[in-house]
Scaffold this motif. Structure first.
Motif, mmCIF file in Angstrom:
data_model
loop_
_atom_site.group_PDB
_atom_site.id
_atom_site.type_symbol
_atom_site.label_atom_id
_atom_site.label_comp_id
_atom_site.label_asym_id
_atom_site.label_seq_id
_atom_site.Cartn_x
_atom_site.Cartn_y
_atom_site.Cartn_z
ATOM 1 N N THR A 171 -36.559 8.628 12.014
ATOM 2 C CA THR A 171 -36.186 9.986 12.397
ATOM 3 C C THR A 171 -35.118 9.963 13.492
ATOM 4 O OG1 THR A 171 -37.961 9.959 14.017
ATOM 5 C CG2 THR A 171 -38.452 10.972 11.864
ATOM 6 N N ASP A 172 -34.913 8.800 14.089
ATOM 7 C CA ASP A 172 -33.984 8.697 15.218
ATOM 8 C C ASP A 172 -33.567 7.240 15.373
ATOM 9 O OD1 ASP A 172 -32.548 9.401 17.436
ATOM 10 O OD2 ASP A 172 -34.185 10.455 18.435
ATOM 11 N N GLU A 173 -32.592 7.003 16.232
ATOM 12 C CA GLU A 173 -32.132 5.619 16.473
ATOM 13 C C GLU A 173 -32.006 5.384 17.959
ATOM 14 O OE1 GLU A 173 -31.474 3.115 14.573
ATOM 15 O OE2 GLU A 173 -31.562 4.014 12.577
ATOM 16 N N ARG A 174 -32.853 6.036 18.765
ATOM 17 C CA ARG A 174 -32.575 5.996 20.192
ATOM 18 C C ARG A 174 -33.187 4.789 20.902
ATOM 19 N NH1 ARG A 174 -36.152 7.999 23.757
ATOM 20 N NH2 ARG A 174 -38.097 8.824 22.969
ATOM 21 N N GLU A 175 -32.653 4.555 22.109
ATOM 22 C CA GLU A 175 -33.131 3.440 22.930
ATOM 23 C C GLU A 175 -34.386 3.865 23.695
ATOM 24 O OE1 GLU A 175 -31.408 0.367 24.083
ATOM 25 O OE2 GLU A 175 -30.383 0.570 22.146
ATOM 26 N N PHE A 176 -35.279 2.956 23.899
ATOM 27 C CA PHE A 176 -36.480 3.236 24.707
ATOM 28 C C PHE A 176 -36.503 2.299 25.903
ATOM 29 C CE2 PHE A 176 -37.780 5.262 20.892
ATOM 30 C CZ PHE A 176 -38.841 6.103 21.185
ATOM 31 N N THR A 177 -36.929 2.815 27.050
ATOM 32 C CA THR A 177 -37.151 1.887 28.167
ATOM 33 C C THR A 177 -38.565 1.331 28.024
ATOM 34 O OG1 THR A 177 -38.112 3.568 29.585
ATOM 35 C CG2 THR A 177 -35.719 3.265 29.739
ATOM 36 N N ASP B 217 -36.855 -7.496 3.783
ATOM 37 C CA ASP B 217 -37.322 -6.532 2.769
ATOM 38 C C ASP B 217 -38.071 -5.351 3.376
ATOM 39 O OD1 ASP B 217 -36.261 -8.125 0.902
ATOM 40 O OD2 ASP B 217 -38.167 -9.040 0.253
ATOM 41 N N PHE B 218 -38.506 -5.517 4.643
ATOM 42 C CA PHE B 218 -39.254 -4.422 5.260
ATOM 43 C C PHE B 218 -38.311 -3.299 5.731
ATOM 44 C CE2 PHE B 218 -41.085 -2.628 9.267
ATOM 45 C CZ PHE B 218 -41.996 -1.795 8.637
ATOM 46 N N LEU B 219 -37.068 -3.688 6.082
ATOM 47 C CA LEU B 219 -36.154 -2.701 6.691
ATOM 48 C C LEU B 219 -35.896 -1.469 5.817
ATOM 49 C CD1 LEU B 219 -33.686 -4.991 8.634
ATOM 50 C CD2 LEU B 219 -35.565 -3.582 9.495
ATOM 51 N N PRO B 220 -35.612 -1.639 4.509
ATOM 52 C CA PRO B 220 -35.387 -0.435 3.685
ATOM 53 C C PRO B 220 -36.607 0.495 3.664
ATOM 54 C CG PRO B 220 -34.978 -2.453 2.419
ATOM 55 C CD PRO B 220 -35.420 -2.884 3.757
ATOM 56 N N ILE B 221 -37.795 -0.078 3.740
ATOM 57 C CA ILE B 221 -39.004 0.771 3.755
ATOM 58 C C ILE B 221 -39.018 1.564 5.056
ATOM 59 C CG2 ILE B 221 -41.535 0.813 3.652
ATOM 60 C CD1 ILE B 221 -41.433 -1.865 2.188
ATOM 61 N N LEU B 222 -38.804 0.829 6.176
ATOM 62 C CA LEU B 222 -38.815 1.483 7.490
ATOM 63 C C LEU B 222 -37.737 2.572 7.554
ATOM 64 C CD1 LEU B 222 -39.679 1.760 10.452
ATOM 65 C CD2 LEU B 222 -38.218 -0.185 11.012
ATOM 66 N N ASP B 223 -36.549 2.255 7.016
ATOM 67 C CA ASP B 223 -35.427 3.208 7.084
ATOM 68 C C ASP B 223 -35.777 4.561 6.473
ATOM 69 O OD1 ASP B 223 -33.700 1.768 8.551
ATOM 70 O OD2 ASP B 223 -32.641 0.852 6.847
ATOM 71 N N LEU C 211 -41.617 3.402 16.540
ATOM 72 C CA LEU C 211 -40.842 2.547 15.627
ATOM 73 C C LEU C 211 -39.923 3.421 14.773
ATOM 74 C CD1 LEU C 211 -40.596 -0.398 14.582
ATOM 75 C CD2 LEU C 211 -42.392 0.119 12.940
ATOM 76 N N THR C 212 -40.451 4.530 14.276
ATOM 77 C CA THR C 212 -39.617 5.402 13.435
ATOM 78 C C THR C 212 -38.572 6.146 14.281
ATOM 79 O OG1 THR C 212 -41.213 7.202 13.612
ATOM 80 C CG2 THR C 212 -41.431 5.761 11.709
ATOM 81 N N GLU C 213 -38.816 6.251 15.579
ATOM 82 C CA GLU C 213 -37.839 6.925 16.455
ATOM 83 C C GLU C 213 -36.749 5.966 16.943
ATOM 84 O OE1 GLU C 213 -39.989 8.792 19.634
ATOM 85 O OE2 GLU C 213 -41.220 9.953 18.257
ATOM 86 N N GLY C 214 -36.894 4.688 16.635
ATOM 87 C CA GLY C 214 -35.812 3.760 16.976
ATOM 88 C C GLY C 214 -36.199 2.573 17.831
ATOM 89 N N ALA C 215 -37.399 2.563 18.419
ATOM 90 C CA ALA C 215 -37.806 1.396 19.230
ATOM 91 C C ALA C 215 -38.014 0.208 18.293
ATOM 92 C CB ALA C 215 -39.093 1.708 19.979
ATOM 93 N N SER C 216 -37.646 -0.997 18.739
ATOM 94 C CA SER C 216 -37.820 -2.160 17.853
ATOM 95 C C SER C 216 -39.268 -2.647 17.905
ATOM 96 C CB SER C 216 -36.878 -3.288 18.271
ATOM 97 O OG SER C 216 -37.339 -3.858 19.477
#
Ligand code: NAD
Length: 716
Positions: free
Chosen positions: A611-617, A601-607, A514-519
């Motif tokens: 550490t990354d914004e990459r796509e995951f398969t 309201d959760f997004l600013p906490i997660l942000d 999640l912190t690397e960018g997967a939703s």
């Protein structure tokens, strides 16, 4: 060798064939037994002088348990031709039974399952004993098969399409009474009257049994509208229920739909073709494996307790009435055990008692409980704010917050209250039982009794043995768990025990991705596509972020070389985002009916933790979730935390809903091949030691070995 069949003849020229496999508790159809039946049928085909034939079981209360599942599961390693041959043997034999030159009646007393039901469907008539033990089913879909010896074609011709769909696609049993109502059996009568009743039936039908036979060989002749009506709804329902993971119910439906408007002979050919697609498939082998593993646990819970006497338990206490405590207390009261529930204040105590009532009320709604059950359960639950309520209890289960110092302080207080011989068990998710035992009144009578959430639905109880826990304590808790209709598995002590030791790496990897960018959605979707009932992000919210946070710290302490820290979770707890129980977690539950919805309201906490914004398969998410879980399972097995691979697989299936069609996490490794799993894990090894395969696993892969050389763990 003594024969499985005995043939006798009455004066009135009625043949009586008794099925009774010597030395076996139940009658099953192995290839050898089918061969014996074929010999009997060859003789009977010559007996044009007989007025009729009755079939009975020589085992009281046990008719026929069905095909030999060990043989069917082993077909996974056979060629398509072998599988086809196996199907054809039953088909041809039952077909010959259906053409015997006299009327035939099956006398069903006790369980009549699968191939047993298919055999009696090839008889002209069936009579059942009205004993509650008599159950008739075609449960093949439950082990990934379809009734492949004529069941999908003969049943609808007897009881109609709709009832046949229900019975075959659910696999659920019918009582003798229900079987009579549907016309599957002619009548349900007392056991002693079955023979006479069958005789009357033969006499009454002496002129029309051949005509009846011919009728049942005809197409059902349903119109396209009738077919659509019967099948479209069923198909939609089954697709939703099986989510593409369990092909058997849909295959059975296909055989029914494509076969019923043909002659019986043509319909049987359709059935054979469809059966080929599921019999001998990995899904079916895994489900048959789970069936055997489940049976194995009833005699081997993970500890040899054959010479240990369990103590009788009359009264139980539960400390803490939160998510778990209330559920645990309810489970005991529901089976009639007087249970004391203790909390710190009235508000939480009442909330616990209310949720106990809600468990029974939800069962009343689906017809599985009555108002009387509710009254009885609540009558057996007594709430209190004082530990004195435990003074006369045989077992007290502690289910307070996951905090070692709070737990040990409370154990000190309990020492002056509990009876000298009382057992204290902790429902801790992760804290070492050996360490907690040091503060317990008596370390020999202290163990882990780890339930899973929601308690009323999850069948597993991990019984955790500390260094000093006595065998008597383990045997008593195993017996108690079985009494409240749970499945106990005994494991040795370590941080996280068995299930959480394997689950926590999976949970932590989800947060890391999640912190690397997967939703959140992509992570949960990959897990549910794999077959998990719930994705790891939603599971965090269900279990409680605070509980997981504490558990995570315990895991980090114990397995520093391979545990991922999750500071995001700490911050969520600081913001009281503890999941469903506080209305906010990864999702918000504050809307209508407490449904999960995205919360901006959760997004600013997660942000702050991105550490990354990459796509995951999908494939990468699946690998990263399940490979660390599997590799930790291998380590736990090597460390002796679980007794055998069976206990590892069943713990995850029963405790967290790991998909049964995969057979368990170690069976998943067997299915994929240990070599292939290691190759995949090696590609992630730069991420950390949690992706490192052990030397023993590498050796196993190089020698082409498996965790389960035999589908039935009882046959090592
Ligand atoms: P919870 O927060 O829902 O409930 C804990 C309850 O304990 C609270 O109601 C609290 O008031 C009460 N409590 C605290 N101190 C007490 C004391 N001294 N005396 C009496 N009551 C006290 O937590 P939970 O999820 O029910 O977890 C309880 C335990 O079960 C923890 O050890 C947890 O790790 C374990 N567990 C939780 C889950 C889960 O899915 N939530 C699963 C398995 C095990």
């Amino acid at each position: 060798m003594a024969s499985a069949f005995r043939f006798e003849e009455s004066d009135g020229k009625i043949g009586l064939l008794t099925f009774d496999i010597p030395g076996q508790k139940v009658n099953t159809f192995s290839e050898a037994v089918l061969g014996e039946l074929a010999e009997q049928v060859s003789q009977l085909e010559q007996r044009t002088d007989l007025k009729g034939l009755f079939l009975q079981s020589g085992k009281p209360g046990q008719f026929i348990a069905g095909a030999d599942l060990g043989e069917l599961g082993a077909l996974v390693d056979e060629s398509c031709e072998q599988v086809a041959k196996r199907i054809a043997i039953g088909h041809e034999l039952f077909d010959r039974v259906s053409r015997l030159p006299f009327p035939t009646v099956a006398l069903i007393d006790g369980n009549c399952m699968g191939g047993g039901t298919e055999l009696v469907l090839a008889f002209d008539y069936r009579i059942a004993s009205n004993s509650p033990k008599t159950k008739i089913a075609l449960p093949e879909v439950k082990v990934g098969l379809i009734p492949g010896w004529g069941g999908t074609q003969r049943l609808p011709r007897l009881i109609g399409v709709q009832h046949a769909i229900d019975m075959i696609c659910s696999g659920d049993p019918l009582t003798a009474e229900k079987a009579t109502t549907l016309g599957l059996v002619f009548d349900a009568v007392p056991f002693d009257e079955m023979f006479n009743e069958a005789q009357r039936l033969i006499e009454q039908n002496s002129d029309n049994w051949e005509q009846d036979r011919k009728l049942r060989e005809q197409p059902l002749g349903l119109s396209e509208d009738q077919l659509n009506f019967a099948f479209l709804v069923a198909e939609g329902y089954l697709k939703g229920k099986t989510k593409g993971h369990y092909p058997a119910p849909l295959a059975a439906l296909k055989a029914l739909r494509e076969g019923i408007n043909l002659t019986l002979e043509e319909g049987l050919a359709v059935e054979r073709e469809v059966a080929l697609g599921v019999i001998g498939s990995p899904v079916s082998a895994n489900l048959i494996g789970v069936f055997f593993k489940t049976n194995y646990l009833s005699s081997n819970p993970g500890a040899d307790l054959r010479d240990v006497q369990a103590r009788d338990i009359e009264r139980v206490g539960v400390l803490g009435a939160g998510i778990m405590g209330a559920g645990i207390a309810t489970a005991h009261a529901r089976v009639g055990i007087p249970t004391a529930l203790v909390e710190v204040d009235n508000e939480r105590l009442n909330a616990g008692l209310k949720s106990a009532a809600a468990v029974v009320e939800s069962r009343i709604k689906i017809g599985r409980a009555t108002q009387q059950d509710l009254a009885q359960t609540l009558g057996l639950l007594s709430g209190s704010l004082s530990h004195q309520a435990f003074a006369d209890n045989d077992v007290v289960i502690e289910a307070i917050v996951e905090n070692e110092s709070v737990k040990t302080e409370v154990y000190g207080q309990l020492a002056g209250v509990l009876r000298d011989d009382a057992i204290l068990a902790s429902n801790t998710s992760t804290i070492s039982i050996t360490r907690l035992a040091k503060s317990a009144p008596n370390p020999e009578r202290f163990a882990g009794m780890h339930f899973f959430s929601p308690v009323d639905r999850m069948p597993l109880v991990e019984i955790v043995r500390g260094e000093q826990t006595s065998d008597e304590t383990i045997a008593t808790l195993v017996q108690l768990a079985r009494r409240i209709r749970k499945t106990p598995i005994v494991v040795n002590d370590c941080a996280g025990f068995l299930v959480n030791r394997l689950l926590m790496p999976y949970m932590a990897e989800a947060i890391l991705m999640l912190t690397e960018g997967a939703s959140m959605d992509a992570i949960d979707r990959a897990a549910t596509r794999f077959g998990m009932p719930l994705g790891p992000i939603s599971l965090h919210d269900n279990v409680g972020i605070d509980t997981i946070c504490f558990a995570g710290r315990v895991m980090l302490d114990a397995y520093q070389d391979r545990t991922v820290a999750c500071p995001l979770l700490d911050e969520m707890v600081e913001h009281r985002r503890c999941g469903k129980k506080t209305g906010l977690g990864f999702y918000s539950y504050k809307g209508k009916k407490g449904k999960a919805v995205d919360d901006p309201d959760f997004l600013p906490i997660l942000d702050r933790y991105r550490t990354d914004e990459r796509e995951f398969t999908d494939e990468e998410i699946t690998d990263r979730l399940f490979l660390p879980m599997l590799l930790e399972a291998v380590r736990a097995l090597e460390d002796g935390i679980a007794a055998e691979p069976t206990h590892v697989d069943m713990s995850l299936i029963l405790g967290v809903g790991f998909p049964p069609f995969r057979g368990g996490i170690l069976s998943w490794c067997d299915t994929e091949g240990a070599g292939a799993i290691i190759d995949r894990a090696d590609t992630y090894v730069a991420l950390g030691k949690r992706f490192e395969a052990t030397d023993a696993l590498r050796k196993m892969a190089s020698q082409g070995e498996r965790f389960f050389p035999n589908i039935n763990p009882a046959r090592k």
